[in-house]
Design a protein around this motif. Structure first.
Motif, PDB file in Angstrom:
ATOM      1  N   VAL A   1       0.856  -1.178   0.000  1.00 58.60           N
ATOM      2  CA  VAL A   1       0.000   0.000   0.000  1.00 58.60           C
ATOM      3  C   VAL A   1       0.898   1.236   0.000  1.00 58.60           C
ATOM      4  O   VAL A   1       1.778   1.373   0.857  1.00 58.60           O
ATOM      5  N   ALA A   2       0.676   2.130  -0.968  1.00 61.85           N
ATOM      6  CA  ALA A   2       1.449   3.368  -1.054  1.00 61.85           C
ATOM      7  C   ALA A   2       0.844   4.412  -0.114  1.00 61.85           C
ATOM      8  O   ALA A   2      -0.366   4.626  -0.105  1.00 61.85           O
ATOM      9  N   VAL A   3       1.703   5.054   0.692  1.00 60.94           N
ATOM     10  CA  VAL A   3       1.287   6.115   1.605  1.00 60.94           C
ATOM     11  C   VAL A   3       1.827   7.433   1.068  1.00 60.94           C
ATOM     12  O   VAL A   3       3.044   7.648   1.024  1.00 60.94           O
ATOM     13  N   VAL A   4       0.909   8.298   0.632  1.00 67.01           N
ATOM     14  CA  VAL A   4       1.288   9.615   0.109  1.00 67.01           C
ATOM     15  C   VAL A   4       0.949  10.642   1.187  1.00 67.01           C
ATOM     16  O   VAL A   4      -0.224  10.947   1.423  1.00 67.01           O
ATOM     17  N   ASN A   5       1.983  11.139   1.859  1.00 71.65           N
ATOM     18  CA  ASN A   5       1.782  12.113   2.934  1.00 71.65           C
ATOM     19  C   ASN A   5       2.102  13.503   2.398  1.00 71.65           C
ATOM     20  O   ASN A   5       3.258  13.920   2.333  1.00 71.65           O
ATOM     21  N   ALA A   6       1.059  14.225   1.981  1.00 71.02           N
ATOM     22  CA  ALA A   6       1.227  15.591   1.478  1.00 71.02           C
ATOM     23  C   ALA A   6       0.942  16.629   2.555  1.00 71.02           C
ATOM     24  O   ALA A   6       0.904  17.832   2.269  1.00 71.02           O
ATOM     25  N   ASP A   7       0.750  16.190   3.787  1.00 73.68           N
ATOM     26  CA  ASP A   7       0.342  17.109   4.849  1.00 73.68           C
ATOM     27  C   ASP A   7       1.468  18.072   5.210  1.00 73.68           C
ATOM     28  O   ASP A   7       2.650  17.693   5.236  1.00 73.68           O
ATOM     29  N   ARG A   8       1.095  19.319   5.477  1.00 72.05           N
ATOM     30  CA  ARG A   8       2.029  20.336   5.947  1.00 72.05           C
ATOM     31  C   ARG A   8       1.723  20.633   7.412  1.00 72.05           C
ATOM     32  O   ARG A   8       0.566  20.855   7.771  1.00 72.05           O
ATOM     33  N   PRO A   9       2.760  20.641   8.273  1.00 74.26           N
ATOM     34  CA  PRO A   9       2.502  20.936   9.690  1.00 74.26           C
ATOM     35  C   PRO A   9       1.826  22.290   9.850  1.00 74.26           C
ATOM     36  O   PRO A   9       2.049  23.221   9.076  1.00 74.26           O
ATOM     37  N   ALA A  10       0.975  22.397  10.871  1.00 77.56           N
ATOM     38  CA  ALA A  10       0.221  23.619  11.140  1.00 77.56           C
ATOM     39  C   ALA A  10       0.479  24.060  12.569  1.00 77.56           C
ATOM     40  O   ALA A  10       0.818  23.249  13.439  1.00 77.56           O
TER      41      ALA A  10
ATOM     42  N   THR B   1      -7.934   9.916   1.870  1.00 78.40           N
ATOM     43  CA  THR B   1      -8.366   9.345   0.596  1.00 78.40           C
ATOM     44  C   THR B   1      -7.719   7.982   0.413  1.00 78.40           C
ATOM     45  O   THR B   1      -6.511   7.816   0.638  1.00 78.40           O
ATOM     46  N   VAL B   2      -8.538   7.006   0.017  1.00 79.38           N
ATOM     47  CA  VAL B   2      -8.057   5.661  -0.300  1.00 79.38           C
ATOM     48  C   VAL B   2      -8.509   5.329  -1.717  1.00 79.38           C
ATOM     49  O   VAL B   2      -9.685   5.486  -2.050  1.00 79.38           O
ATOM     50  N   VAL B   3      -7.578   4.891  -2.542  1.00 81.08           N
ATOM     51  CA  VAL B   3      -7.870   4.538  -3.927  1.00 81.08           C
ATOM     52  C   VAL B   3      -7.431   3.096  -4.154  1.00 81.08           C
ATOM     53  O   VAL B   3      -6.306   2.717  -3.796  1.00 81.08           O
ATOM     54  N   ASN B   4      -8.335   2.293  -4.704  1.00 79.86           N
ATOM     55  CA  ASN B   4      -7.979   0.923  -5.079  1.00 79.86           C
ATOM     56  C   ASN B   4      -8.446   0.686  -6.515  1.00 79.86           C
ATOM     57  O   ASN B   4      -9.295   1.400  -7.038  1.00 79.86           O
ATOM     58  N   ASP B   5      -7.872  -0.310  -7.150  1.00 81.14           N
ATOM     59  CA  ASP B   5      -8.176  -0.646  -8.539  1.00 81.14           C
ATOM     60  C   ASP B   5      -8.746  -2.058  -8.545  1.00 81.14           C
ATOM     61  O   ASP B   5      -8.012  -3.028  -8.334  1.00 81.14           O
ATOM     62  N   ASP B   6     -10.071  -2.168  -8.758  1.00 81.40           N
ATOM     63  CA  ASP B   6     -10.694  -3.491  -8.773  1.00 81.40           C
ATOM     64  C   ASP B   6     -10.171  -4.344  -9.913  1.00 81.40           C
ATOM     65  O   ASP B   6     -10.270  -5.585  -9.860  1.00 81.40           O
ATOM     66  N   ALA B   7      -9.642  -3.702 -10.960  1.00 84.75           N
ATOM     67  CA  ALA B   7      -9.070  -4.489 -12.050  1.00 84.75           C
ATOM     68  C   ALA B   7      -7.810  -5.207 -11.608  1.00 84.75           C
ATOM     69  O   ALA B   7      -7.429  -6.231 -12.187  1.00 84.75           O
ATOM     70  N   THR B   8      -7.134  -4.698 -10.590  1.00 85.06           N
ATOM     71  CA  THR B   8      -5.945  -5.376 -10.059  1.00 85.06           C
ATOM     72  C   THR B   8      -6.342  -6.509  -9.139  1.00 85.06           C
ATOM     73  O   THR B   8      -5.879  -7.643  -9.286  1.00 85.06           O
ATOM     74  N   ASN B   9      -7.210  -6.228  -8.165  1.00 83.41           N
ATOM     75  CA  ASN B   9      -7.704  -7.273  -7.263  1.00 83.41           C
ATOM     76  C   ASN B   9      -8.913  -6.706  -6.541  1.00 83.41           C
ATOM     77  O   ASN B   9      -8.799  -5.724  -5.808  1.00 83.41           O
TER      78      ASN B   9
END
Length: 713
Positions: free
Chosen positions: A49-58, A131-139
């Motif tokens: 599972v890829a974790v994309v952390n684009a958060d900026r500290p506040a 946000t969670v994105v999955n591809d049913d074509a993969t599994n």
């Protein structure tokens, strides 16, 4: 006959191997399937599972820095639920497309900012979005498994965010309570100031009332003095006329002796009655003038002080009212405040005008004139009673008068001049007193509205004080109703508000693993397939037995026992592999083994009947029944979620009772379900054997279709 059927499998090694494979085929459906599905949730850590952390500290309001995205990513890696792999947005997108990642979990750039933003009623509440994105074509199933896990992740993150949100909200309540109490204290101070102002306004109104009374008394005194001065003027006019006559008489007396004495007697006769008749009037008028002048002087001395005090007090009251509006701007627009300010302004202007008039200098000049008038009037009052006696003495001393007639003539001339001046002075005194009386009346008239304004000011300040008291009471009551929390209890209550429902999940007779939950379904499937494969190799009924003359039940039993024996071996192999190789720990191990053996008995009996009654087509029927049982036994999803047709046939298929019975034997539960299943399976086996016996009885007659069947499998 049963041994004869089995003996033919021991003629060559290949047939022996076939028999062994026949006994082990259910393992492919039972043990192998269970092994593959044994614990998929426990192995999700291998799903990339890829974790994309684009958060900026506040930065929060207290100055602390929140990096919620980094903390969440660290927590996910620490939990080790999935195979979390940090990645950029582009790497995650490409990895999802080529299958390197099953899922992409994105933490947005404003995640921390949304959590530290305080609640603002003027804007929509901020919400941290993941946000969670999955591809049913993969599994497809990886997405299904992820949904349940990410529901927990979202709930945890939402509870954390809600705790922060409610923590800030409760702190806001505490600040609101404190500020409301401060406002209540301010309103109490306003009420106290209004009370002090009301007391000062009352004193001012009382002073103005006293000044008004004094001005009325001054007006009355000046009116009396004016009347006395008029009487003095009339007397002095008469005195002036007499003085003129005296002057004429003394002049004539000075012309001759006898004629002078005669003239003196004649003049004395005229003057003496006048003096005697007017002596009391002159004395009374002079005394009244002196008293009136003294009264005027008394009031004139007190009047500037009263005017000054009134001017200062009204100016101070006006300033206090203006300051009150500056301290509490929320009351400036109220009718009570505007009325109080207008009344204070009118009172200040009236008092200042009065003080200005009294400070112009006319008062000092009038005071000096009154002093001179009082002294002159007193001298006239003292001399008035002796004038007639002096004329009588002159009459008796006419001789002496004759000798001093020239001096008397000069004195008479001077007396005439003095009386003329006195007449003029009395005239001026009367005019001054009239003007002073007019000013006193104007002062009295001006003090009347000033007194009314002072009373209205006191009344307005009373209303202001009452309103301020009600405001203070209302704010204090409101502050008591606003909840306040110290930092420790606020954090605890925020946690409760953020996650108000604590879910305690309890499972009766829990299945240890995913495979343990599905074991009844796969074990029943394996034994049915095992029975089908057995009768693909074995013959439900042998023609030799049918034509041998043996009884039908013996022929049916001879065709059933070999498959039954193989079925028991299959059940034994399944039980041993599942129990010791896969690690299944049933609550009732021996009961489970016995129930598997009973299942093999029932399934082999049913499939034997299909073959005995329908021939090769029976295999197709067995396969069709298998499909129906797989979909209607309730082994995967609850039967209530399936179509109505499958729910209708659910109670009439044997695998339904196999699944429910094995569940209770593996996981525990009431024995009634197991007993019901055992009885139903026994009934299926008995009914199938009876029907097979009937088919064996009918099968003794040979027909061309039996010798040369249309369908051979």
């Amino acid at each position: 006959m049963s041994l004869f059927e089995l003996r033919r499998f021991f003629r060559a090694p290949i047939t022996v191997a076939a028999l062994v494979v026949l006994a082990l085929i259910p393992l492919l459906y039972g043990a192998l399937y269970l092994w593959a599905f044994w614990d998929p949730y426990g192995n999700m850590r291998h799903i990339p599972v890829a974790v994309v952390n684009a958060d900026r500290p506040a930065t929060a309001q207290d100055g602390s820095t929140l990096a919620a995205g980094r903390d969440l990513a660290d927590e996910l890696r620490h939990r080790d639920v999935f195979g979390w792999q940090p990645a950029t947005a582009e790497q995650a997108r490409q990895g999802l497309e080529d299958g390197r990642y099953q899922l992409v979990f994105t933490i947005p750039a404003d995640f921390s900012a949304a959590l530290v933003t305080p609640p603002d009623p003027r804007r929509d509440p901020a919400r941290g979005r993941l946000t969670v994105v999955n591809d049913d074509a993969t599994n497809y199933l990886s997405g299904q498994l992820a949904r349940s896990v990410f529901t927990e992740v979202r709930a945890s993150a939402s509870a954390t965010a809600a705790r922060g949100y409610f923590d800030r909200m409760l702190i806001g309540f505490t600040d609101l309570k404190t500020q409301t109490r401060q406002a209540a204290d301010g309103a109490s101070q306003l009420a106290g100031g209004a009370a002090d102002a009301r007391s000062g306004a009352g004193d001012l109104a009382g002073g103005i009332d006293r000044a008004h009374t004094g001005a009325g008394q001054l007006d009355s005194g000046l009116a009396a003095a004016t009347a006395g001065s008029q009487q003095l003027y009339d007397g002095l006019v008469a005195l002036d006329a007499g003085a003129a006559q005296l002057e004429d008489g003394t002049a004539q007396a000075a012309a001759g002796g006898r004629l002078l004495a005669s003239k003196v007697d004649t003049a004395a006769d005229r003057i003496e009655p006048v003096l005697r008749d007017n002596a009391d009037l002159i004395a009374t008028a002079a005394t009244a003038i002196a008293d009136g002048a003294d009264l005027i002087l008394e009031h004139l001395d007190a009047l500037p002080g009263l005017a000054k005090t009134a001017a200062e007090q009204t100016a101070k009251t006006k300033t206090d009212v203006q300051k009150l509006g500056q301290v509490y701007p929320q009351i400036v627009d109220s009718p009570e405040y505007r009325s109080a300010l207008a009344a204070a302004d009118n009172a200040a202007k009236a008092a200042a005008a009065l003080q200005t008039r009294l400070d112009t200098g006319d008062l000092d000049q009038l005071r000096q004139q009154m002093t001179d008038v009082a002294a002159t009037a007193r001298r006239i009052a003292q001399a008035a009673p002796h004038l007639a006696d002096d004329v009588a003495a002159a009459r008796t001393q006419v001789d002496q008068l004759a000798t001093g007639l020239n001096a008397l003539a000069g004195g008479a001339a001077r007396l005439h001049g003095g009386t003329t001046g006195a007449v003029n002075g009395a005239k001026d005194l009367s005019g001054g007193l009239y003007r002073l009386s007019t000013g006193a009346r104007q002062l009295d008239s001006g003090l009347g509205p000033l007194s009314d304004g002072g009373h209205r000011l006191a009344s307005g300040l009373t209303s202001l004080g009452d309103g301020a008291t009600r405001l203070a009471d209302g704010l204090a009551t409101g502050a008591d109703k606003i909840p306040g929390y110290d930092p420790d209890t606020a954090a605890e209550r925020a946690g409760v508000l953020g996650d108000p429902v604590a879910l305690s999940r309890e499972t009766e007779h829990p299945a240890a693993t995913y495979g343990a939950g599905f074991a009844p379904y796969f074990l029943g499937l394996a034994l049915w397939v095992g029975a089908m494969i057995s009768y693909m190799v074995l013959r439900p009924l042998t023609r030799r037995h049918l034509v041998s003359g043996a009884r039908p039940w013996r022929a049916a039993l001879a065709g059933w026992l070999p498959a039954l024996l193989i079925g028991v071996v299959q059940a034994t192999a399944l039980f041993l592999v599942v129990r010791f190789a896969l690690g299944l720990h049933p609550v009732h191990a021996l009961g489970m083994y016995a129930f598997l053996a009973l299942t093999a008995v029932a399934f082999t009996a049913l499939i034997q009947w299909f073959g005995a009654r329908l021939g090769p087509a029976g295999r197709l029927v067995a396969l069709a029944v298998l499909m129906l049982q797989l979909t209607s036994s309730g082994g995967t999803y609850p039967i209530e979620t399936t179509p109505g047709f499958l729910q209708a046939i659910h109670p009439f298929l044997p695998m339904t009772y196999v699944v429910s019975g094995l569940r209770h034997l593996i996981n525990g539960g009431p024995d009634g379900t197991v007993m019901t299943g055992a009885l139903v399976l026994t009934g299926f086996a008995a009914a199938a054997f009876a029907l097979t016996t009937l088919a064996a009885w009918r099968g003794r007659r040979l027909t061309p279709a039996k010798l040369h069947p249309d369908l051979v499998m």
